[in-house]
Write an enzyme that holds these catalytic residues in place. Sequence first.
Site, PDB file in Angstrom:
ATOM      1  N   HIS A 105       0.839  -1.204   0.000  1.00 32.89           N
ATOM      2  CA  HIS A 105       0.000   0.000   0.000  1.00 32.89           C
ATOM      3  C   HIS A 105       0.868   1.245   0.000  1.00 32.89           C
ATOM      4  O   HIS A 105       1.981   1.242   0.518  1.00 32.89           O
ATOM      5  CB  HIS A 105      -0.964   0.025   1.192  1.00 32.89           C
ATOM      6  N   HIS A 107       0.636   5.299   1.043  1.00 33.33           N
ATOM      7  CA  HIS A 107      -0.106   6.322   1.780  1.00 33.33           C
ATOM      8  C   HIS A 107      -0.076   7.628   0.989  1.00 33.33           C
ATOM      9  O   HIS A 107       0.993   8.037   0.511  1.00 33.33           O
ATOM     10  CB  HIS A 107       0.566   6.610   3.130  1.00 33.33           C
TER      11      HIS A 107
HETATM   12  P1  5GP Z   1       1.821   0.561   7.440  1.00 35.15           P
HETATM   13  O1  5GP Z   1       1.779  -0.927   7.172  1.00 35.15           O
HETATM   14  O2  5GP Z   1       1.992   1.371   6.210  1.00 35.15           O
HETATM   15  O3  5GP Z   1       2.842   0.920   8.504  1.00 35.15           O
HETATM   16  O4  5GP Z   1       0.451   0.975   8.115  1.00 35.15           O
HETATM   17  C1  5GP Z   1      -0.775   0.411   7.760  1.00 35.15           C
HETATM   18  C2  5GP Z   1      -1.831   1.491   7.660  1.00 35.15           C
HETATM   19  O5  5GP Z   1      -3.071   0.848   7.512  1.00 35.15           O
HETATM   20  C3  5GP Z   1      -1.930   2.398   8.897  1.00 35.15           C
HETATM   21  O6  5GP Z   1      -1.890   3.745   8.471  1.00 35.15           O
HETATM   22  C4  5GP Z   1      -3.276   2.041   9.496  1.00 35.15           C
HETATM   23  O7  5GP Z   1      -3.925   3.132  10.076  1.00 35.15           O
HETATM   24  C5  5GP Z   1      -4.051   1.499   8.306  1.00 35.15           C
HETATM   25  N1  5GP Z   1      -5.048   0.509   8.670  1.00 35.15           N
HETATM   26  C6  5GP Z   1      -4.864  -0.551   9.492  1.00 35.15           C
HETATM   27  N2  5GP Z   1      -6.010  -1.282   9.581  1.00 35.15           N
HETATM   28  C7  5GP Z   1      -6.911  -0.649   8.798  1.00 35.15           C
HETATM   29  C8  5GP Z   1      -8.290  -0.932   8.481  1.00 35.15           C
HETATM   30  O8  5GP Z   1      -8.897  -1.896   8.932  1.00 35.15           O
HETATM   31  N3  5GP Z   1      -8.900  -0.081   7.622  1.00 35.15           N
HETATM   32  C9  5GP Z   1      -8.256   1.004   7.092  1.00 35.15           C
HETATM   33  N4  5GP Z   1      -8.958   1.770   6.262  1.00 35.15           N
HETATM   34  N5  5GP Z   1      -6.971   1.299   7.374  1.00 35.15           N
HETATM   35  C10 5GP Z   1      -6.309   0.482   8.216  1.00 35.15           C
END
Ligand code: 5GP
Length: 141
Positions: A105, A107
């Site tokens: 993903h 951001h």
């Molecule tokens: P990363 O893996 O990039 O460090 O963070 C994962 C991102 O996914 C975080 O910003 C977190 O807030 C988001 N996130 C985690 N679980 C969910 C979810 O169930 N729904 C959504 N829309 N975002 C999520």
Amino acid sequence: MSTPEYDNDNIFAKILRGEIPCFKVYEDDHVLAFMDIVPRGMGHALVIPKEPCRNMLDASPEAVAHVHKIAQKIALAAIKAFNADGITIQQFSEDASGQKVYHYHVHVVPRHEGKKFGPANVMGDMDAIKANGEKLVEALE
Ligand code: 5GP
């Protein structure tokens, strides 16, 4: 370093299969974009490929290219929707980078002059996230 196996039960795989809801802002044959529920800035969105991959390290070059193409589209819409002064793009690959969810993903975080990144552990207000998602959709049209 060898990349571990993709886990079909990660939270974004569940979102892709419609098992968990999300505030969707964009979808095509290859990507889905939706609002982050822990927004680090007003209108923080995520762009994910539909192909199963943990992160940028095991994604196909086509998925990387398309996710970034759509991230740009979302970024331009966010500038318009939130009168943002800039955009921060973040992408984490593997534990050492800070990755938490193991489906690739990107951001897209709208930024405003003088406003710091919000905390990483505070769940956003769902009504506000929904409203911001609607503004993004409108700006994308
Ligand atoms: P990363 O893996 O990039 O460090 O963070 C994962 C991102 O996914 C975080 O910003 C977190 O807030 C988001 N996130 C985690 N679980 C969910 C979810 O169930 N729904 C959504 N829309 N975002 C999520």
